[in-house]
Design an enzyme around this catalytic site. Structure first.
Site, mmCIF file in Angstrom:
data_model
loop_
_atom_site.group_PDB
_atom_site.id
_atom_site.type_symbol
_atom_site.label_atom_id
_atom_site.label_comp_id
_atom_site.label_asym_id
_atom_site.label_seq_id
_atom_site.Cartn_x
_atom_site.Cartn_y
_atom_site.Cartn_z
ATOM 1 N N ARG A 142 43.369 46.644 43.991
ATOM 2 C CA ARG A 142 42.380 46.659 45.073
ATOM 3 C C ARG A 142 42.597 47.920 45.904
ATOM 4 O O ARG A 142 43.701 48.171 46.386
ATOM 5 C CB ARG A 142 42.565 45.397 45.924
ATOM 6 C CG ARG A 142 41.488 45.128 46.945
ATOM 7 C CD ARG A 142 41.816 43.890 47.786
ATOM 8 N NE ARG A 142 41.920 42.697 46.966
ATOM 9 C CZ ARG A 142 42.996 41.913 46.938
ATOM 10 N NH1 ARG A 142 44.069 42.202 47.659
ATOM 11 N NH2 ARG A 142 43.016 40.841 46.177
ATOM 12 N N GLU B 148 35.698 44.870 30.913
ATOM 13 C CA GLU B 148 34.861 43.710 31.172
ATOM 14 C C GLU B 148 33.378 44.068 31.132
ATOM 15 O O GLU B 148 33.002 45.243 31.056
ATOM 16 C CB GLU B 148 35.214 43.112 32.537
ATOM 17 C CG GLU B 148 34.992 44.067 33.697
ATOM 18 C CD GLU B 148 35.585 43.542 35.004
ATOM 19 O OE1 GLU B 148 35.364 42.374 35.342
ATOM 20 O OE2 GLU B 148 36.257 44.340 35.697
ATOM 21 N N HIS C 53 40.898 48.334 37.189
ATOM 22 C CA HIS C 53 41.846 47.655 36.304
ATOM 23 C C HIS C 53 42.472 48.670 35.359
ATOM 24 O O HIS C 53 41.785 49.588 34.875
ATOM 25 C CB HIS C 53 41.146 46.580 35.479
ATOM 26 C CG HIS C 53 40.331 45.629 36.308
ATOM 27 N ND1 HIS C 53 40.886 44.803 37.254
ATOM 28 C CD2 HIS C 53 39.002 45.389 36.331
ATOM 29 C CE1 HIS C 53 39.927 44.085 37.827
ATOM 30 N NE2 HIS C 53 38.780 44.420 37.288
#
Length: 318
Positions: A194, A116, A99
């Site tokens: 991805r 995260e 990310h």
């Protein structure tokens, strides 16, 4: 406030959210995620209980502002709710992905980046999390492994057990391994690059889109050793796991009663129930919380008490 879960069908998902938490999943397909609290545009959470039932989280922030999220949080984020809370059922391994950070996400997508953390609620024996590189590397070595289909050889692979927790700063390459049931706390962002999907194909024989070029500028190629933030819970105490600019998190183990003084936080507080059945008590009322449920406590509540027996994650914006 509790919110209606937003369920996401994923190629790697399963049905454990139903089996373990009693959530009423739609259809019979592979559900990978339950978005418990979301301010992501297009996926805004809606209140499920109390007098505000039916109102969206965005509407509540617009009306109650700092009373709901905290004055300093509202000054910083305005009407955008800053955290996304998920429960993740990885029946199969997720793609290897990365990310962007705030700077790159703002430049490319006019959005926030995505830092995260993961908390392993349950897992199969031998389940792994892939976080960061296992040695110092560079673009050339990374691209060589990517081309050869051996990217996993470059990643840090950690065998996990229930109660383990990992911190994934933006820019960290990562993947959730097969057999993990995870609580994920993250910035409000749905931007994922991805890079490798294990040569997987969907029911129609199609591969999912890869973002090889976009990911190159986002990846941190250094090797870090501070991903594991696992702590040992203490009876009737809050034990901090992580504090970063985006969230502070702790594990609370309720044996009999646990009081929390929130007056100095100036932020909403989110609680995710990992085990047991507990009761939230504050000056004006009570609310029960069972395993797999999440609750949002507005910033105007200065103190509360947890009663019963269970384990919780506590999250707020520092």
């Amino acid at each position: 406030m509790k919110f209606k879960p937003l369920f996401k069908e994923r190629i790697w998902g399963g049905r454990k959210l139903e089996k373990c938490f009693g959530k009423k999943l739609p259809g019979n397909g592979p559900i990978g995620e339950s978005w418990e609290i979301s301010g992501v545009q297009g996926d805004i959470s809606v209140v499920a209980n109390g007098r505000l039932a039916g109102n969206s989280l965005q509407e509540l922030v617009e009306v109650y502002m700092g009373d709901l999220v905290g004055e300093k949080v509202f000054d910083r984020f305005g009407e955008e709710f800053p955290l996304l809370i998920k429960l993740i059922d990885a029946a199969d391994v997720l793609s290897i992905q990365v990310h962007p950070d705030d700077e790159l996400a703002a430049k490319r997508h006019n959005a926030y980046g995505k830092t995260e953390m993961w908390y392993v609620i349950d897992c199969e024996k031998g389940a792994k999390l892939y976080v960061g590189f296992n040695r110092e590397t560079d673009r050339e070595e990374y691209l060589r492994h990517l081309e050869n289909g051996t990217l996993a050889d470059l990643l840090g692979a950690f065998e996990v057990k229930p109660g383990d927790a990992y911190f994934i700063p933006a820019g960290t390459i990562h993947a959730i391994g097969k057999g993990n049931l995870i609580a994920e706390i993250q910035q409000t962002s749905d931007i994922t690059y991805r890079v490798f999907d294990w040569n997987r194909k969907d029911a129609q024989g199609r591969s999912r889109e890869l973002h090889t070029e976009l990911a190159l500028d986002a990846i941190d190629f250094t090797s870090r050793h501070d991903y594991d933030i696992t702590v040992i819970p203490q009876p009737d105490q809050a034990v901090q796991m992580q504090s970063c600019p985006y969230f502070t998190s702790a594990v609370l183990e309720v044996e009999t009663a646990l009081e929390r003084d929130l007056a100095a936080i100036d932020s909403f507080v989110i609680y995710i129930c990992l085990e047991g059945n507990v009761e939230l008590v504050w000056e004006e009322g009570t609310e029960t919380l069972k395993k797999g449920e999440t609750v949002l406590v507005p910033a105007v509540i200065d103190s509360l008490e947890w009663k019963g027996k269970g384990k919780l994650i506590e999250v707020y914006v520092p």
